[in-house]
Design a protein around this motif. Structure first.
Motif, PDB file in Angstrom:
ATOM      1  N   LYS A  50       0.906  -1.146   0.101  1.00 48.11           N
ATOM      2  CA  LYS A  50      -0.162   0.106  -0.030  1.00 48.11           C
ATOM      3  C   LYS A  50       0.930   1.315   0.027  1.00 48.11           C
ATOM      4  CE  LYS A  50      -4.234  -1.837   1.971  1.00 48.11           C
ATOM      5  NZ  LYS A  50      -5.160  -1.939   3.058  1.00 48.11           N
ATOM      6  N   HIS A  51       2.000   1.533  -1.011  1.00 50.39           N
ATOM      7  CA  HIS A  51       2.734   2.466  -1.059  1.00 50.39           C
ATOM      8  C   HIS A  51       3.810   2.642  -0.250  1.00 50.39           C
ATOM      9  CE1 HIS A  51      -0.002   3.855  -4.088  1.00 50.39           C
ATOM     10  NE2 HIS A  51      -0.915   3.848  -3.435  1.00 50.39           N
ATOM     11  N   GLY A  52       4.008   1.901   0.864  1.00 50.02           N
ATOM     12  CA  GLY A  52       5.094   2.009   1.811  1.00 50.02           C
ATOM     13  C   GLY A  52       5.546   0.885   2.397  1.00 50.02           C
ATOM     14  N   PRO A  53       6.547   1.168   3.303  1.00 47.85           N
ATOM     15  CA  PRO A  53       7.260  -0.110   3.984  1.00 47.85           C
ATOM     16  C   PRO A  53       6.315  -0.624   5.205  1.00 47.85           C
ATOM     17  CG  PRO A  53       8.326   2.009   4.599  1.00 47.85           C
ATOM     18  CD  PRO A  53       7.359   2.062   3.509  1.00 47.85           C
ATOM     19  N   ASP A 116       3.115  19.041   5.336  1.00 54.68           N
ATOM     20  CA  ASP A 116       4.488  19.398   4.599  1.00 54.68           C
ATOM     21  C   ASP A 116       5.413  18.387   5.058  1.00 54.68           C
ATOM     22  OD1 ASP A 116       3.455  21.314   3.058  1.00 54.68           O
ATOM     23  OD2 ASP A 116       4.229  23.074   3.975  1.00 54.68           O
ATOM     24  N   LYS A 117       5.532  18.396   6.561  1.00 54.38           N
ATOM     25  CA  LYS A 117       6.461  17.425   7.223  1.00 54.38           C
ATOM     26  C   LYS A 117       6.202  16.062   6.901  1.00 54.38           C
ATOM     27  CE  LYS A 117       9.793  17.706  10.242  1.00 54.38           C
ATOM     28  NZ  LYS A 117      10.915  18.067   9.709  1.00 54.38           N
ATOM     29  N   LEU A 122       7.624  11.090   3.651  1.00 55.00           N
ATOM     30  CA  LEU A 122       7.301   9.938   2.705  1.00 55.00           C
ATOM     31  C   LEU A 122       8.008  10.110   1.398  1.00 55.00           C
ATOM     32  CD1 LEU A 122       3.097  10.544   3.024  1.00 55.00           C
ATOM     33  CD2 LEU A 122       4.616   8.610   4.058  1.00 55.00           C
ATOM     34  N   GLU A 123       8.395  11.032   1.313  1.00 56.73           N
ATOM     35  CA  GLU A 123       9.078  11.189  -0.175  1.00 56.73           C
ATOM     36  C   GLU A 123      10.621  10.708   0.132  1.00 56.73           C
ATOM     37  OE1 GLU A 123      11.041  15.117  -2.534  1.00 56.73           O
ATOM     38  OE2 GLU A 123       8.880  15.085  -2.149  1.00 56.73           O
ATOM     39  N   VAL A 132      12.866   2.259  -3.926  1.00 63.10           N
ATOM     40  CA  VAL A 132      12.995   2.422  -5.271  1.00 63.10           C
ATOM     41  C   VAL A 132      13.272   1.061  -6.171  1.00 63.10           C
ATOM     42  CG1 VAL A 132      14.770   3.119  -6.941  1.00 63.10           C
ATOM     43  CG2 VAL A 132      13.973   4.538  -4.976  1.00 63.10           C
ATOM     44  N   ALA A 133      13.691  -0.015  -5.369  1.00 69.97           N
ATOM     45  CA  ALA A 133      13.855  -1.300  -6.160  1.00 69.97           C
ATOM     46  C   ALA A 133      12.750  -2.164  -6.486  1.00 69.97           C
ATOM     47  CB  ALA A 133      14.731  -2.297  -5.353  1.00 69.97           C
ATOM     48  N   VAL A 134      11.423  -1.715  -5.946  1.00 71.25           N
ATOM     49  CA  VAL A 134      10.255  -2.388  -5.882  1.00 71.25           C
ATOM     50  C   VAL A 134       9.192  -1.548  -6.294  1.00 71.25           C
ATOM     51  CG1 VAL A 134      10.819  -4.337  -4.281  1.00 71.25           C
ATOM     52  CG2 VAL A 134       9.634  -2.365  -3.589  1.00 71.25           C
TER      53      VAL A 134
END
Length: 161
Positions: A50-53, A116-117, A122-123, A132-134
């Motif tokens: 779902k978009h993240g670790p 913003d924080k 997240l970025e 980046v690899a997945v």
């Protein structure tokens, strides 16, 4: 170790931390440990989901501690992890000084409220080598194991090792 890391971040933010921030802080703690020592702090097999670790053991640890050391409170659509009635002090965790410094660097850099924080956090997380690899080859609904060693490999490459 997972519960101690959760307590550290909740105690040090005085309970002003969202679940999203906490999960990312835990990921960064493991990632930085792998980057510099080759070993994770936790036993988690991190996943891109779902978009993240993510890892389900974090949810289970939060449930075990809920109402004691920490409290989970839903405010609108955001879940906050706050200090519980049995919350202690960071010093009670008996973490090595070097580890506390690393964890505190994560907290100082990324804690805070406001979109913003959070967007900066997240970025940053999404641009780590394991993510980046997945992230470009898998769908967010898929659960894909992250290789935290990619961050160490990236460091070694940058250092010419």
């Amino acid at each position: 170790m997972l519960e101690n890391l959760i307590k550290f971040f909740v105690y040090e933010t005085k309970g002003h931390i969202t679940k999203i921030q906490l999960v990312k802080f835990l990921y960064l703690a493991d990632l930085y440990s792998v980057k510099w020592t080759g070993k994770q702090l936790t036993e988690l097999d991190w996943y891109y989901y779902k978009h993240g670790p993510w890892h389900e053991d974090i949810d289970m640890a939060l449930e075990r501690m809920n109402g004691k050391e920490i409290c989970q409170e839903l405010e609108g659509r955001v879940k906050f992890i706050k200090l519980g009635v049995e919350a202690g002090k960071t010093e009670d965790l008996n973490l090595p000084r070097s580890l506390m410094l690393m964890l505190d660097n994560i907290r100082r850099e990324w804690a805070g409220s406001g979109s913003d924080k959070l967007n900066q956090l997240l970025e940053y997380v999404y641009e780590t080598a394991p993510m980046v690899a997945v992230k470009c080859t898998y769908e967010p609904e898929e659960k894909v194991k992250l290789n935290l060693q990619k961050e160490r490999e990236k460091l070694n490459e940058e250092l010419g090792l």
